[in-house]
Design an enzyme around this catalytic site. Structure first.
Site, PDB file in Angstrom:
ATOM      1  N   GLN A 224       0.971  -1.242  -0.089  1.00 13.95           N
ATOM      2  CA  GLN A 224       0.032   0.068   0.092  1.00 13.95           C
ATOM      3  C   GLN A 224       0.782   1.189  -0.036  1.00 13.95           C
ATOM      4  O   GLN A 224       2.157   1.269   0.435  1.00 13.95           O
ATOM      5  CB  GLN A 224      -1.103  -0.050   1.108  1.00 13.95           C
TER       6      GLN A 224
ATOM      7  N   ARG B 207      -7.963  -7.218   0.598  1.00 11.81           N
ATOM      8  CA  ARG B 207      -8.737  -6.454  -0.401  1.00 11.81           C
ATOM      9  C   ARG B 207      -8.010  -5.615  -1.077  1.00 11.81           C
ATOM     10  O   ARG B 207      -7.334  -4.523  -0.738  1.00 11.81           O
ATOM     11  CB  ARG B 207     -10.005  -5.848   0.202  1.00 11.81           C
TER      12      ARG B 207
ATOM     13  N   CYS C 132      -5.626   1.285   7.733  1.00 13.58           N
ATOM     14  CA  CYS C 132      -4.287   0.259   7.590  1.00 13.58           C
ATOM     15  C   CYS C 132      -3.854   0.390   8.929  1.00 13.58           C
ATOM     16  O   CYS C 132      -3.092   1.522   8.979  1.00 13.58           O
ATOM     17  CB  CYS C 132      -3.739   0.507   6.699  1.00 13.58           C
ATOM     18  N   GLY C 133      -3.912  -0.642   9.783  1.00 14.59           N
ATOM     19  CA  GLY C 133      -3.245  -0.655  11.158  1.00 14.59           C
ATOM     20  C   GLY C 133      -1.725  -0.701  11.101  1.00 14.59           C
ATOM     21  O   GLY C 133      -1.065  -0.074  11.701  1.00 14.59           O
ATOM     22  N   ASN C 134      -1.232  -1.540  10.136  1.00 13.27           N
ATOM     23  CA  ASN C 134       0.425  -1.571  10.023  1.00 13.27           C
ATOM     24  C   ASN C 134       0.766  -0.243   9.640  1.00 13.27           C
ATOM     25  O   ASN C 134       1.931   0.299   9.798  1.00 13.27           O
ATOM     26  CB  ASN C 134       0.800  -2.857   9.182  1.00 13.27           C
TER      27      ASN C 134
ATOM     28  N   ASN D 265      -4.235   1.513  -2.304  1.00 15.52           N
ATOM     29  CA  ASN D 265      -3.883  -0.088  -2.357  1.00 15.52           C
ATOM     30  C   ASN D 265      -2.967  -0.243  -3.508  1.00 15.52           C
ATOM     31  O   ASN D 265      -2.873   0.546  -4.229  1.00 15.52           O
ATOM     32  CB  ASN D 265      -5.242  -0.830  -2.402  1.00 15.52           C
TER      33      ASN D 265
ATOM     34  N   CYS E 111      -1.300  -7.969   8.452  1.00 17.40           N
ATOM     35  CA  CYS E 111      -2.210  -6.882   8.297  1.00 17.40           C
ATOM     36  C   CYS E 111      -2.731  -6.665   9.670  1.00 17.40           C
ATOM     37  O   CYS E 111      -3.421  -7.500  10.504  1.00 17.40           O
ATOM     38  CB  CYS E 111      -3.589  -7.748   7.549  1.00 17.40           C
ATOM     39  N   GLY E 112      -2.643  -5.377   9.964  1.00 19.46           N
ATOM     40  CA  GLY E 112      -2.856  -4.983  11.235  1.00 19.46           C
ATOM     41  C   GLY E 112      -4.385  -4.963  11.867  1.00 19.46           C
ATOM     42  O   GLY E 112      -4.773  -5.535  12.884  1.00 19.46           O
TER      43      GLY E 112
END
Length: 288
Positions: free
Chosen positions: A46, A218, A75-77, A66, A226-227
């Site tokens: 991303q 997605r 997006c957590g990370n 994305n 994936c956070g």
């Protein structure tokens, strides 16, 4: 025109980070895709854009694109990399910042050991608000959760649905390393029950405080971590009576720690944020 960027990753989930405050960023969908391409651009799951806030009660605005060029909610990370970026660049001297995302505000805190904790907010569990169309699907209760049966490659798979600012489907499997994530992930992502598509998570419960997780994201495919997917998996596991907070989430890219006290309490995610390198790319080299 040269576009300055920083390459970062959070537990192997990798990003191109752009300072949209000190340089103009106006890319076409094709240029976003080329920038994220591992063969023709910099390469990333991303792209993260740092912008000035649009409201007075936050420090920054945070946008996420994305690899397929679509813009997403959260997006957590990436959020952990975001706060590391603005701190390292001297854009703030705060240890804790409030950041505006597409559908709300999150709080990011840089810890003394270099780890970053993200207050992800409370999970959304109402199916229609995920969004998820539950009508006509088989259901069964497990703990405090309702599971939904989806037809996936000729099998009925039972999923939990959770939104962490973006939609997630979480499935418990016996052996996540040998599960057909690359075959089932796209089917779940594009299932008609998810009008905005969905991130498909596959978790193996190791004990009440540890899981292994793979996520087919997605618009990005399977990523090393994936956070928001880790948060959704832990929420689903706690609601199903399988897990107790806090939970160590083991991904292919590294470990995350997720804590949730249930109900409307916020989910808290702690993990690493690493700068890999910095550079510039000629926009003329990217297709318009």
């Amino acid at each position: 025109m040269k576009l300055q960027f920083t390459k970062m990753h959070g537990a192997g989930n990798d990003f191109v980070v752009l300072d949209g405050i000190h340089q103009q960023i106006d890319l076409t969908p094709a240029q976003w895709r080329a920038l994220a391409s591992r063969h023709f651009g910099v390469g990333a799951d991303q792209i993260l854009i740092v912008e000035k806030p649009s409201r007075p009660d936050v420090d920054f605005r945070y946008r996420i694109v994305n690899a397929d060029g679509s813009e997403v909610e959260h997006c957590g990370n990436g959020a952990r990399c975001f706060v590391r970026f603005v701190t390292d660049k001297g854009m703030t001297d705060k240890r804790s910042v409030r950041v505006e995302v597409m559908n709300g505000v999150i709080t990011l805190t840089l810890q003394d050991d270099g780890q970053v904790t993200v207050d992800m907010g409370a999970p959304e569990l109402e199916p229609a608000r995920v969004p998820f169309r539950a009508e006509g699907l088989p259901t069964r209760a497990e703990g405090a959760d309702t599971l939904y049966g989806l037809e996936v490659n000729g099998r009925t798979e039972w999923i939990s649905v959770v939104s962490m600012g973006n939609p997630h489907a979480v499935q418990v499997v016996d052996d996540v390393e040998n599960f057909p994530v690359l075959q089932d992930g796209p089917v779940v992502e594009h299932h008609a029950a998810f009008p905005n598509r969905v991130n498909a998570g596959f978790m193996q419960v190791q004990d009440r405080h540890a899981i292994r997780l793979r996520v087919y994201e997605r618009g990005a495919g399977e990523t090393l971590a994936c956070g928001t997917g880790a948060c959704a998996a832990v929420v689903a596991g706690i609601r199903r009576g399988l897990l107790d907070s806090p939970v160590r989430v083991h991904t292919h890219g590294g470990d995350l720690t997720i804590a949730w006290d249930g109900g409307a309490e916020p989910v808290r995610m702690t993990g690493p944020a690493t700068t890999v390198f910095e550079g510039s790319i000629d926009l003329a080299a990217l297709p318009a």
